[in-house]
Every structure is written in C-alpha cells, then in structure tokens.
Write a protein that holds these residues in place. Structure first.
Motif, PDB file in Angstrom:
ATOM      1  N   ASP A 193      23.923  49.269  99.240  1.00  0.00           N
ATOM      2  CA  ASP A 193      23.658  48.867  97.853  1.00  0.00           C
ATOM      3  C   ASP A 193      22.177  48.966  97.501  1.00  0.00           C
ATOM      4  O   ASP A 193      21.703  48.297  96.599  1.00  0.00           O
ATOM      5  CB  ASP A 193      24.163  47.442  97.604  1.00  0.00           C
ATOM      6  CG  ASP A 193      23.508  46.417  98.519  1.00  0.00           C
ATOM      7  OD1 ASP A 193      22.748  46.811  99.410  1.00  0.00           O
ATOM      8  OD2 ASP A 193      23.763  45.217  98.330  1.00  0.00           O
ATOM      9  N   LEU A 212      27.883  59.557  87.552  1.00  0.00           N
ATOM     10  CA  LEU A 212      28.586  58.299  87.308  1.00  0.00           C
ATOM     11  C   LEU A 212      30.085  58.507  87.490  1.00  0.00           C
ATOM     12  O   LEU A 212      30.606  59.598  87.256  1.00  0.00           O
ATOM     13  CB  LEU A 212      28.322  57.800  85.885  1.00  0.00           C
ATOM     14  CG  LEU A 212      26.883  57.492  85.501  1.00  0.00           C
ATOM     15  CD1 LEU A 212      26.824  57.023  84.042  1.00  0.00           C
ATOM     16  CD2 LEU A 212      26.266  56.459  86.422  1.00  0.00           C
ATOM     17  N   ASP A 264      27.957  56.935  91.244  1.00  0.00           N
ATOM     18  CA  ASP A 264      28.903  57.561  92.175  1.00  0.00           C
ATOM     19  C   ASP A 264      28.143  57.979  93.430  1.00  0.00           C
ATOM     20  O   ASP A 264      27.531  59.042  93.471  1.00  0.00           O
ATOM     21  CB  ASP A 264      29.564  58.759  91.492  1.00  0.00           C
ATOM     22  CG  ASP A 264      30.679  59.366  92.308  1.00  0.00           C
ATOM     23  OD1 ASP A 264      30.669  59.225  93.550  1.00  0.00           O
ATOM     24  OD2 ASP A 264      31.562  60.000  91.699  1.00  0.00           O
ATOM     25  N   TYR A 296      29.967  53.680  86.678  1.00  0.00           N
ATOM     26  CA  TYR A 296      29.199  53.178  87.816  1.00  0.00           C
ATOM     27  C   TYR A 296      28.581  54.351  88.576  1.00  0.00           C
ATOM     28  O   TYR A 296      29.106  55.465  88.534  1.00  0.00           O
ATOM     29  CB  TYR A 296      30.092  52.368  88.758  1.00  0.00           C
ATOM     30  CG  TYR A 296      30.580  51.091  88.124  1.00  0.00           C
ATOM     31  CD1 TYR A 296      29.834  49.917  88.236  1.00  0.00           C
ATOM     32  CD2 TYR A 296      31.749  51.070  87.387  1.00  0.00           C
ATOM     33  CE1 TYR A 296      30.268  48.740  87.622  1.00  0.00           C
ATOM     34  CE2 TYR A 296      32.193  49.903  86.770  1.00  0.00           C
ATOM     35  CZ  TYR A 296      31.451  48.744  86.899  1.00  0.00           C
ATOM     36  OH  TYR A 296      31.869  47.596  86.295  1.00  0.00           O
ATOM     37  N   ASP A 331      24.390  49.579  92.295  1.00  0.00           N
ATOM     38  CA  ASP A 331      25.749  49.992  92.637  1.00  0.00           C
ATOM     39  C   ASP A 331      26.810  49.123  91.961  1.00  0.00           C
ATOM     40  O   ASP A 331      27.962  49.516  91.862  1.00  0.00           O
ATOM     41  CB  ASP A 331      25.948  49.964  94.153  1.00  0.00           C
ATOM     42  CG  ASP A 331      25.759  48.574  94.735  1.00  0.00           C
ATOM     43  OD1 ASP A 331      24.789  47.883  94.345  1.00  0.00           O
ATOM     44  OD2 ASP A 331      26.581  48.183  95.584  1.00  0.00           O
ATOM     45  N   ARG A 332      26.432  47.939  91.485  1.00  0.00           N
ATOM     46  CA  ARG A 332      27.391  47.008  90.876  1.00  0.00           C
ATOM     47  C   ARG A 332      27.307  46.966  89.360  1.00  0.00           C
ATOM     48  O   ARG A 332      28.090  46.283  88.717  1.00  0.00           O
ATOM     49  CB  ARG A 332      27.169  45.606  91.421  1.00  0.00           C
ATOM     50  CG  ARG A 332      27.404  45.523  92.900  1.00  0.00           C
ATOM     51  CD  ARG A 332      27.243  44.110  93.391  1.00  0.00           C
ATOM     52  NE  ARG A 332      27.110  44.134  94.842  1.00  0.00           N
ATOM     53  CZ  ARG A 332      26.576  43.163  95.535  1.00  0.00           C
ATOM     54  NH1 ARG A 332      26.122  42.084  94.919  1.00  0.00           N
ATOM     55  NH2 ARG A 332      26.483  43.245  96.837  1.00  0.00           N
ATOM     56  N   HIS A 333      26.347  47.679  88.783  1.00  0.00           N
ATOM     57  CA  HIS A 333      26.162  47.647  87.336  1.00  0.00           C
ATOM     58  C   HIS A 333      26.829  48.838  86.674  1.00  0.00           C
ATOM     59  O   HIS A 333      26.747  49.966  87.157  1.00  0.00           O
ATOM     60  CB  HIS A 333      24.666  47.652  86.977  1.00  0.00           C
ATOM     61  CG  HIS A 333      24.006  46.343  87.242  1.00  0.00           C
ATOM     62  ND1 HIS A 333      24.180  45.238  86.445  1.00  0.00           N
ATOM     63  CD2 HIS A 333      23.182  45.954  88.234  1.00  0.00           C
ATOM     64  CE1 HIS A 333      23.493  44.232  86.932  1.00  0.00           C
ATOM     65  NE2 HIS A 333      22.870  44.639  88.017  1.00  0.00           N
ATOM     66  N   ARG A 334      27.448  48.564  85.556  1.00  0.00           N
ATOM     67  CA  ARG A 334      28.055  49.625  84.753  1.00  0.00           C
ATOM     68  C   ARG A 334      26.972  50.172  83.826  1.00  0.00           C
ATOM     69  O   ARG A 334      26.287  49.404  83.150  1.00  0.00           O
ATOM     70  CB  ARG A 334      29.206  49.053  83.940  1.00  0.00           C
ATOM     71  CG  ARG A 334      29.935  50.089  83.148  1.00  0.00           C
ATOM     72  CD  ARG A 334      31.246  49.494  82.607  1.00  0.00           C
ATOM     73  NE  ARG A 334      31.851  50.463  81.742  1.00  0.00           N
ATOM     74  CZ  ARG A 334      31.833  50.378  80.419  1.00  0.00           C
ATOM     75  NH1 ARG A 334      31.268  49.354  79.817  1.00  0.00           N
ATOM     76  NH2 ARG A 334      32.401  51.308  79.694  1.00  0.00           N
TER      77      ARG A 334
END
Length: 130
Positions: free
Chosen positions: A82, A42, A49, A47, A102-105
């Motif tokens: 993605d 991450l 990596d 996120y 790829d867009r989620h924390r």
C-alpha cells in the motif's frame, strides 16, 4: 469528462488525475494553483490498478505545480502493498508519500492526502479524472 473511471483514449487505459490543494489552515479556501497532475491506470471503479501499473510504470508520470515555484516532473512509484510515492529524482530524499492511495477512489470530489517534501501532510481534492 466528469470524474470516475471508464475507457479513455489514452494508451493502456491510463488516466490523468488532477489534484488541487484542499482547505488547510493556511489556505482556508484551498488553492487551485497548488497540486499535482499524474497519470496512472485505474480499475473500472476508479481505484489504482497495481497490476496494470507493473506493465505501465514508465508511463506513470507526475507534475507538481505550486504557486510561486517551478514545476517538478517525476514519476509515480509503487513501493509495495500500500505504499505509493511521487518521486522527482533518484533516491528517496524527495519522495512524497501518498497516504493510502491504494484505498482511495479517484473520482471528482474525492480527497487524498500527500506528505510533501517539507514533511507536512496536506489534503488534496480530485478535481478531474480524464
């Protein structure tokens, strides 16, 4: 340790993320007996990596657990831009697509969606990141 990113004692900064089934129509309270634990690198802000993943892909493993079923062991795969999936055997028949991973924390309390073997997309809550 509570959610979020940062340094960990794992080689290469890999983190172990635990996801548990969130509230669904069939399980209005969610289900901690259904979910995933996976290892992935991450970024400092939590996120995935993708660059670090390239060097560590063989260490990015997943374990699917589901009440009443046998555990499944597999790998995290990055299929481009993605597209992230959990895969348990060669080929794509068993792949489980991770929606916008790829867009989620990845931090405690956040939510992600995964399209499972049966073709149903279900919500999962991030319950730990260590």
């Amino acid at each position: 340790m509570s959610g979020g990113a940062g340094t960990s004692g794992k080689p290469g900064g890999l983190r172990t993320i635990r996801l548990e089934l969130a509230r669904t129509r069939e399980r209005p309270d969610g289900d901690p007996g259904c979910g995933y634990e996976f290892s992935a690198p991450l970024t400092a802000d939590g996120y995935l990596d993708a660059d670090a993943f390239k060097a560590q892909r063989t260490d990015c493993r997943v374990r699917r657990f589901w009440t009443g079923e046998k555990y499944e062991q597999g790998i995290l795969k990055h299929l481009g831009k993605d597209r992230w999936v959990f895969s348990y055997a060669p080929g794509t028949d068993d792949d489980e697509a991770a929606f916008k991973f790829d867009r989620h924390r990845f931090a405690t309390g956040e939510y992600v969606s995964i399209t499972e073997h049966d073709g149903v997309t279900r919500p999962f809550k991030v319950v730990s990141v260590i």
